[in-house]
Design an enzyme around this catalytic site. Structure first.
Site, PDB file in Angstrom:
ATOM      1  N   LYS A 160       0.836  -1.201   0.000  1.00 58.34           N
ATOM      2  CA  LYS A 160       0.000   0.000   0.000  1.00 58.34           C
ATOM      3  C   LYS A 160       0.868   1.247   0.000  1.00 58.34           C
ATOM      4  O   LYS A 160       1.905   1.299   0.681  1.00 58.34           O
ATOM      5  CB  LYS A 160      -0.912  -0.019   1.230  1.00 58.34           C
ATOM      6  CG  LYS A 160      -1.905   1.137   1.317  1.00 58.34           C
ATOM      7  CD  LYS A 160      -2.769   0.991   2.559  1.00 58.34           C
ATOM      8  CE  LYS A 160      -3.745   2.137   2.710  1.00 58.34           C
ATOM      9  NZ  LYS A 160      -4.591   1.971   3.925  1.00 58.34           N
TER      10      LYS A 160
ATOM     11  N   SER B  76      -9.251   2.509   3.494  1.00 56.45           N
ATOM     12  CA  SER B  76      -8.353   3.159   2.560  1.00 56.45           C
ATOM     13  C   SER B  76      -7.430   2.183   1.813  1.00 56.45           C
ATOM     14  O   SER B  76      -6.702   2.598   0.925  1.00 56.45           O
ATOM     15  CB  SER B  76      -7.493   4.188   3.300  1.00 56.45           C
ATOM     16  OG  SER B  76      -6.643   3.561   4.257  1.00 56.45           O
TER      17      SER B  76
ATOM     18  N   SER C  63      -9.634   0.494   7.632  1.00 49.10           N
ATOM     19  CA  SER C  63      -9.097   0.580   6.272  1.00 49.10           C
ATOM     20  C   SER C  63      -8.657  -0.740   5.660  1.00 49.10           C
ATOM     21  O   SER C  63      -8.467  -0.825   4.451  1.00 49.10           O
ATOM     22  CB  SER C  63      -7.924   1.563   6.228  1.00 49.10           C
ATOM     23  OG  SER C  63      -8.377   2.874   6.406  1.00 49.10           O
TER      24      SER C  63
END
Length: 438
Positions: free
Chosen positions: A82, A158, A182
């Site tokens: 990520k 996220s 997230s």
């Protein structure tokens, strides 16, 4: 083996195929990269793909397997990182136009380093909303990320790019972060597995600017892969002074045993609404009821029971919004103007908080944690929905609130994520498992 078949193999299947010479890490890397090239323009799961570096990783892994000397349990397995997690040689831009691309980018975060040391093939960086601030994955820098099941809907956030990659067969492993849901929101929105590890279980460096509500964990398609990835990234790193002592259990073995033993002996508290959540989509409630029955069929004792804490959304907002303001409010006005408007609203909103508000939120956080401590005396697991809503259309921070649900500020996403952020406050591990499709 066909490229599309390779795409859905898990880590155990891949490493077994390498050992038996039925597949090579180079073949798998090429197939995965070709699939990324074909699908990423539509999904926008990756913001950076380094084909040359990935193939170099794969060639090195192939040589080790040919020599009978793999260096770890994920040697040759494709993985993504990520874009909030540092990766040596690649910029970590955090979905923001305000981040200086020049770097230097000369360090790996602990989780990235552990993957590299274990021989994983690193494919690239996955998209995130700006600084991970929202539960859908859109950013000023990288635009909109889409759900592989229905591209007019969000994969959540996220860690939306990470989970879009996993769900679409663009690598079995993805590193995610979770400061309020997230990892778990995207897992729920894509029918995959997402684990927010116990705070400190996966070492972090630098520590998150969102404070000690932020965790690192695994985005995978299966529990077996989740366990395998956790075993690698939970290894120690001296840079994180908050890290837990190393775990001696092998989670892969625990997961394998569970497949045979079922849930016999587990005490599960089933809480459809935590005792205070006003609204949950009826389709989610029906799926959860079926899941609770399935646990009982597998041998668990399942009682409907709430954990005993009140709505803690205000305490969470004080923690998260204050951290966002601390991170960003010193930016010059021209940089502030480049922020996602919703994130800018959060930064401005947090200016009203006082030190008394912060201390009150800390005290409330303690009450939530104590309630969960009491709950754990009677139950091994708490079973809840993952989210209150189904995936909604792209380009939005949240769906239209149903009647009776009041939203305090235009971009407050806590009303539809009430089952995730309480356990960032308590720092407990939490996993999302697929239990059906809408």
């Amino acid at each position: 083996m066909l490229h599309d078949e390779i795409a859905w193999l898990g880590a155990d299947e891949l490493t077994r195929a390498y050992r038996e010479r039925r597949l090579s890490p180079v073949e798998v890397a090429q197939a995965t990269l070709d699939r990324i090239e074909a699908l990423n323009p539509k999904l926008n799961a990756f913001c950076l793909v380094d084909r040359e570096s990935a193939l170099a990783d794969a060639r090195a892994s192939e040589a080790r397997w040919k020599g009978g000397e793999p260096i770890g349990p994920v040697d040759g397995v494709p993985a993504s990182v990520k874009d909030l997690i540092l990766t040596r040689g690649w910029p970590t831009l955090r979905g923001s136009l305000t981040t200086d691309r020049a770097g230097p980018w000369d360090s790996d975060a602990p989780a990235t380093a552990r993957l590299r040391e274990a021989g994983a093939v690193l494919l690239g960086k996955t998209t995130t909303p700006e600084f991970g601030w929202r539960g859908s994955t859109d950013s000023p820098l990288t635009g909109i990320t889409r759900n592989p099941w229905r591209t007019d809907t969000t994969p959540g956030g996220s860690s939306g790019g990470a989970v879009a990659a996993v769900a679409a067969g663009l690598g079995p492993f993805a590193l995610g972060t979770d400061g309020g849901g997230s990892i778990r929101i995207p897992a729920a929105f894509t029918g995959t597995v997402g684990l927010k590890a116990h705070y400190g279980r996966v070492p972090a460096w630098p520590l998150s600017p969102m404070g000690n509500v932020a965790h690192i964990g695994s985005q995978t398609r299966t529990v077996a892969d989740c366990a395998r990835l956790l075993e690698v990234i939970a290894r120690p790193d001296s840079r994180d002074w908050t890290a837990l002592p190393p775990e001696t259990r092998e989670w892969s073995a625990v997961a394998a045993a569970g497949r045979h033993e079922g849930a016999s002996g587990l005490r599960i508290g089933f809480s459809p609404r935590l005792g205070y959540v006003k609204w949950v989509d009826p389709r989610i409630e029906r799926a959860l009821e079926a899941a609770a029955k399935r646990f009982a069929e597998l041998g668990a004792t399942v009682d409907e029971a709430d954990p005993g804490f009140a709505d803690c959304s205000h305490a969470f907002r004080v923690h998260w919004f204050s951290s966002a303001r601390h991170l960003l409010h010193r930016l010059p006005e021209d940089k502030l103007a480049q922020l996602d408007p919703g994130l800018r609203e959060v930064v401005d909103y947090a200016s009203r908080y006082t030190i008394t508000d912060w201390l009150d939120a800390q005290a409330e956080r303690g009450q939530v944690a104590m309630a969960m401590g009491r709950f754990a005396q009677d139950y091994d697991l708490l079973l809840t929905p993952a989210t209150a809503v189904l995936p909604f259309e792209v380009g939005r921070v949240m769906p239209e609130p149903p009647a009776g649900v009041e939203v305090g500020m235009a971009n407050d996403w806590t009303w539809w994520t009430p089952f995730s952020y309480p356990f960032n406050l308590t720092q407990q591990p939490a996993i999302v498992l697929p239990c059906g499709f809408s």
